[in-house]
Design a protein around this motif. Structure first.
Motif, PDB file in Angstrom:
ATOM      1  N   ASN A 168      34.564  -5.873  65.223  1.00 20.59           N
ATOM      2  CA  ASN A 168      34.082  -6.796  64.195  1.00 20.59           C
ATOM      3  C   ASN A 168      35.172  -7.792  63.829  1.00 20.59           C
ATOM      4  OD1 ASN A 168      31.575  -5.565  64.080  1.00 20.59           O
ATOM      5  ND2 ASN A 168      32.217  -4.131  62.504  1.00 20.59           N
ATOM      6  N   GLY A 169      34.741  -9.006  63.512  1.00 18.74           N
ATOM      7  CA  GLY A 169      35.677 -10.052  63.131  1.00 18.74           C
ATOM      8  C   GLY A 169      36.155  -9.893  61.703  1.00 18.74           C
ATOM      9  N   GLY A 170      36.948 -10.846  61.265  1.00 12.51           N
ATOM     10  CA  GLY A 170      37.472 -10.845  59.908  1.00 12.51           C
ATOM     11  C   GLY A 170      36.530 -11.562  58.952  1.00 12.51           C
ATOM     12  N   SER A 171      36.513 -11.096  57.717  1.00 14.02           N
ATOM     13  CA  SER A 171      35.651 -11.699  56.699  1.00 14.02           C
ATOM     14  C   SER A 171      36.478 -12.567  55.754  1.00 14.02           C
ATOM     15  CB  SER A 171      34.956 -10.612  55.880  1.00 14.02           C
ATOM     16  OG  SER A 171      34.073  -9.883  56.687  1.00 14.02           O
ATOM     17  N   THR A 172      35.841 -13.616  55.249  1.00 11.64           N
ATOM     18  CA  THR A 172      36.461 -14.489  54.273  1.00 11.64           C
ATOM     19  C   THR A 172      35.382 -14.995  53.319  1.00 11.64           C
ATOM     20  OG1 THR A 172      37.771 -16.512  53.938  1.00 11.64           O
ATOM     21  CG2 THR A 172      36.221 -16.526  55.780  1.00 11.64           C
ATOM     22  N   SER A 173      35.789 -15.375  52.130  1.00 12.06           N
ATOM     23  CA  SER A 173      34.860 -15.957  51.159  1.00 12.06           C
ATOM     24  C   SER A 173      35.252 -17.389  50.834  1.00 12.06           C
ATOM     25  CB  SER A 173      34.829 -15.104  49.885  1.00 12.06           C
ATOM     26  OG  SER A 173      34.296 -13.836  50.162  1.00 12.06           O
ATOM     27  N   ILE A 174      35.934 -18.056  51.746  1.00 16.34           N
ATOM     28  CA  ILE A 174      36.420 -19.415  51.504  1.00 16.34           C
ATOM     29  C   ILE A 174      35.285 -20.392  51.190  1.00 16.34           C
ATOM     30  CG2 ILE A 174      36.430 -20.128  53.937  1.00 16.34           C
ATOM     31  CD1 ILE A 174      39.130 -21.595  53.250  1.00 16.34           C
ATOM     32  N   SER A 218      30.528 -14.690  51.476  1.00 19.51           N
ATOM     33  CA  SER A 218      31.228 -13.991  52.549  1.00 19.51           C
ATOM     34  C   SER A 218      30.701 -14.420  53.927  1.00 19.51           C
ATOM     35  CB  SER A 218      31.055 -12.484  52.378  1.00 19.51           C
ATOM     36  OG  SER A 218      31.768 -11.805  53.392  1.00 19.51           O
ATOM     37  N   ILE A 219      31.614 -14.743  54.820  1.00 18.37           N
ATOM     38  CA  ILE A 219      31.289 -15.044  56.219  1.00 18.37           C
ATOM     39  C   ILE A 219      32.225 -14.232  57.108  1.00 18.37           C
ATOM     40  CG2 ILE A 219      30.328 -17.357  55.850  1.00 18.37           C
ATOM     41  CD1 ILE A 219      33.031 -18.506  56.711  1.00 18.37           C
ATOM     42  N   THR A 220      31.775 -13.920  58.296  1.00 16.74           N
ATOM     43  CA  THR A 220      32.583 -13.168  59.252  1.00 16.74           C
ATOM     44  C   THR A 220      32.760 -14.010  60.506  1.00 16.74           C
ATOM     45  OG1 THR A 220      31.670 -11.105  58.392  1.00 16.74           O
ATOM     46  CG2 THR A 220      32.792 -10.985  60.508  1.00 16.74           C
ATOM     47  N   THR A 259      30.410  -8.182  64.952  1.00 18.31           N
ATOM     48  CA  THR A 259      29.929  -9.146  63.969  1.00 18.31           C
ATOM     49  C   THR A 259      30.943 -10.272  63.854  1.00 18.31           C
ATOM     50  OG1 THR A 259      30.938  -7.898  62.155  1.00 18.31           O
ATOM     51  CG2 THR A 259      28.626  -7.445  62.630  1.00 18.31           C
ATOM     52  N   GLY A 260      30.450 -11.463  63.670  1.00 26.78           N
ATOM     53  CA  GLY A 260      31.321 -12.627  63.642  1.00 26.78           C
ATOM     54  C   GLY A 260      31.276 -13.402  64.936  1.00 26.78           C
ATOM     55  N   GLY A 261      30.181 -13.256  65.685  1.00 24.88           N
ATOM     56  CA  GLY A 261      29.966 -14.110  66.842  1.00 24.88           C
ATOM     57  C   GLY A 261      30.315 -13.552  68.190  1.00 24.88           C
ATOM     58  N   GLY A 262      30.660 -12.266  68.309  1.00 22.13           N
ATOM     59  CA  GLY A 262      30.983 -11.697  69.613  1.00 22.13           C
ATOM     60  C   GLY A 262      29.764 -11.598  70.513  1.00 22.13           C
ATOM     61  N   GLY A 263      29.933 -11.920  71.791  1.00 21.86           N
ATOM     62  CA  GLY A 263      28.834 -11.868  72.758  1.00 21.86           C
ATOM     63  C   GLY A 263      28.611 -10.460  73.292  1.00 21.86           C
TER      64      GLY A 263
END
Length: 132
Positions: free
Chosen positions: A15-21, A25-27, A47-51
């Motif tokens: 899983n990718g990293g999450s941020t709330s910038i 929250s988005i990953t 999660t976060g766009g991995g194929g």
């Protein structure tokens, strides 16, 4: 990511990293799934766009990483027929957040500009700049 099941089956993407910038929250930057052998379904991307990874049986090609996430591409299968290659990762994205009271409004490259919680957020999906 997850460990492979055996010597002929890779694991799922991390899983990718999450941020709330952005104010929610988005990953981003999920890992690509590994390839699998016969009798197992393809490994999912993180999660976060991995194929998704490729699978030999049923023959399934891997997926690319998702656009504007920086997610990794899925790993290649090696049977029954080509092409045998992993897929490309997704294009990247850059976020810049400044206090709305200090936002100059001078950008190039057409970023998406939004506001949340007293901040102005610029989302760049290509070349661009912000001038203070």
């Amino acid at each position: 990511g997850t460990a492979g099941n055996n010597s002929s089956s890779g694991g799922g993407g991390g899983n990718g990293g999450s941020t709330s910038i952005t104010g929610s929250s988005i990953t981003l930057a999920g890992g690509g799934g590994g390839a699998t052998d016969s009798g197992t379904s393809a490994n999912t991307g993180g999660t976060g766009g991995g194929g998704r990874g490729g699978s030999n049986s049923p023959a399934t090609n891997p997926d690319t990483g998702s656009t504007n996430t920086g997610g990794g591409g899925g790993g290649s299968r090696d049977y029954p027929s080509g092409p045998y290659r992993g897929m490309a990762g997704g294009s990247g994205v850059a976020y810049l957040s400044v206090l709305t009271s200090q936002y100059s409004g001078t950008t190039s490259g057409s970023p998406t500009v939004t506001q949340s919680g007293g901040r102005t957020i610029m989302k760049f999906t290509g070349n661009g700049s912000y001038t203070i």
